[in-house]
Design a protein around this motif. Structure first.
Motif, mmCIF file in Angstrom:
data_model
loop_
_atom_site.group_PDB
_atom_site.id
_atom_site.type_symbol
_atom_site.label_atom_id
_atom_site.label_comp_id
_atom_site.label_asym_id
_atom_site.label_seq_id
_atom_site.Cartn_x
_atom_site.Cartn_y
_atom_site.Cartn_z
ATOM 1 N N THR A 4 1.815 63.938 45.660
ATOM 2 C CA THR A 4 2.648 65.023 45.146
ATOM 3 C C THR A 4 1.822 66.291 44.961
ATOM 4 O OG1 THR A 4 3.952 63.392 43.982
ATOM 5 C CG2 THR A 4 4.238 65.658 43.295
ATOM 6 N N LEU A 5 0.590 66.120 44.535
ATOM 7 C CA LEU A 5 -0.295 67.287 44.361
ATOM 8 C C LEU A 5 -0.498 68.017 45.679
ATOM 9 C CD1 LEU A 5 -2.113 68.987 42.551
ATOM 10 C CD2 LEU A 5 -3.931 67.325 42.957
ATOM 11 N N LYS A 6 -0.681 67.261 46.772
ATOM 12 C CA LYS A 6 -0.824 67.882 48.091
ATOM 13 C C LYS A 6 0.424 68.684 48.447
ATOM 14 C CE LYS A 6 -3.746 64.770 50.720
ATOM 15 N NZ LYS A 6 -3.755 63.756 51.775
ATOM 16 N N VAL A 7 1.587 68.077 48.215
ATOM 17 C CA VAL A 7 2.843 68.758 48.555
ATOM 18 C C VAL A 7 3.001 70.023 47.719
ATOM 19 C CG1 VAL A 7 5.357 68.547 48.494
ATOM 20 C CG2 VAL A 7 3.970 66.643 49.320
ATOM 21 N N TRP A 8 2.691 69.938 46.445
ATOM 22 C CA TRP A 8 2.804 71.120 45.583
ATOM 23 C C TRP A 8 1.831 72.214 46.020
ATOM 24 C CZ3 TRP A 8 3.140 68.643 40.042
ATOM 25 C CH2 TRP A 8 4.408 68.089 39.881
ATOM 26 N N LYS A 9 0.621 71.828 46.440
ATOM 27 C CA LYS A 9 -0.343 72.829 46.915
ATOM 28 C C LYS A 9 0.155 73.499 48.188
ATOM 29 C CE LYS A 9 -4.649 71.161 44.918
ATOM 30 N NZ LYS A 9 -5.993 70.620 45.202
ATOM 31 N N ILE A 10 0.713 72.717 49.097
ATOM 32 C CA ILE A 10 1.243 73.295 50.340
ATOM 33 C C ILE A 10 2.409 74.227 50.025
ATOM 34 C CG2 ILE A 10 2.494 72.740 52.468
ATOM 35 C CD1 ILE A 10 0.799 70.114 52.545
ATOM 36 N N THR A 11 3.309 73.799 49.152
ATOM 37 C CA THR A 11 4.449 74.628 48.771
ATOM 38 C C THR A 11 3.981 75.916 48.113
ATOM 39 O OG1 THR A 11 5.751 72.621 48.444
ATOM 40 C CG2 THR A 11 6.593 74.649 47.458
ATOM 41 N N SER A 12 2.973 75.797 47.266
ATOM 42 C CA SER A 12 2.440 76.972 46.591
ATOM 43 C C SER A 12 1.777 77.924 47.582
ATOM 44 C CB SER A 12 1.444 76.528 45.520
ATOM 45 O OG SER A 12 0.910 77.623 44.863
ATOM 46 N N ALA A 13 1.076 77.379 48.569
ATOM 47 C CA ALA A 13 0.443 78.225 49.591
ATOM 48 C C ALA A 13 1.499 78.968 50.406
ATOM 49 C CB ALA A 13 -0.443 77.378 50.500
ATOM 50 N N ILE A 14 2.571 78.284 50.732
ATOM 51 C CA ILE A 14 3.658 78.941 51.475
ATOM 52 C C ILE A 14 4.280 80.048 50.618
ATOM 53 C CG2 ILE A 14 5.966 78.586 52.447
ATOM 54 C CD1 ILE A 14 4.958 75.755 53.284
ATOM 55 N N GLY A 15 4.473 79.767 49.341
ATOM 56 C CA GLY A 15 5.027 80.789 48.445
ATOM 57 C C GLY A 15 4.092 81.966 48.255
ATOM 58 N N SER A 16 2.795 81.729 48.368
ATOM 59 C CA SER A 16 1.821 82.806 48.191
ATOM 60 C C SER A 16 1.844 83.793 49.347
ATOM 61 C CB SER A 16 0.417 82.227 48.047
ATOM 62 O OG SER A 16 0.348 81.446 46.876
ATOM 63 N N ILE A 17 2.407 83.380 50.471
ATOM 64 C CA ILE A 17 2.522 84.309 51.609
ATOM 65 C C ILE A 17 3.340 85.528 51.195
ATOM 66 C CG2 ILE A 17 3.551 84.586 53.910
ATOM 67 C CD1 ILE A 17 2.743 81.647 54.427
#
Length: 160
Positions: free
Chosen positions: A13-26
């Motif tokens: 879940t941490l990996k998924v949240w990090k990926i989601t957060s990176a996409i949102g940071s765009i």
């Protein structure tokens, strides 16, 4: 005092949240580009805010991806009792929610594309007032938890 819930979310879940957060940071990365474009059009705008916005966007993205998401994952806990469900989550404000089994209207599982890729699912618990979610469980655990909560909700006695 009631002990804290002890069931953690899956580590993936941490990996998924990090990926989601990176996409949102765009989105935040676009702000300096937008300002730079505007400063090309309106020449009276100074150039230094472009660099300041870029630094802020990068700092915000790094903190959000590597610090906030990890804190969020570490603090997310849940526990299923016979008569209630307890959830604990939050980064800056820690929130503990108790959902009485008698209030549970229905329980289901859901997966987004990233959760599906990592074989994770969320369990959503609906009451009359709101919907609660336990994110980031393995598929087997989510299905088992959904069935277990549904069984406990069926057995909940309204006179207790």
């Amino acid at each position: 005092m009631r002990p804290k819930p002890d069931q953690p979310l899956d580590l993936k879940t941490l990996k998924v949240w990090k990926i989601t957060s990176a996409i949102g940071s765009i989105f935040y990365g676009l702000l300096p580009l937008i300002y730079w474009g505007l400063s090309r059009f309106w020449t009276f705008l100074p150039a230094w805010p472009t660099y300041a916005l870029a630094v802020l966007a990068i700092l915000f993205a790094l903190i959000n991806i590597f610090v906030i998401q990890k804190l969020q994952w570490r603090r997310w806990r849940y526990k299923i009792y016979d008569n209630e469900i307890e959830l604990m989550h939050g980064v800056f404000i820690l929130r503990r929610v108790i959902i009485p089994m008698i209030r549970v209207q229905h329980v289901d599982t859901k997966q987004g594309p990233l959760f599906r890729h990592y074989h994770l699912a969320s369990v959503t618990i609906s009451t009359a007032a709101t919907v609660h979610e336990i994110p980031g469980l393995t598929l087997e655990k989510a299905d088992m938890l959904r069935d277990h909560i549904a069984q406990l909700a069926r057995e909940a006695d309204p006179d207790e």
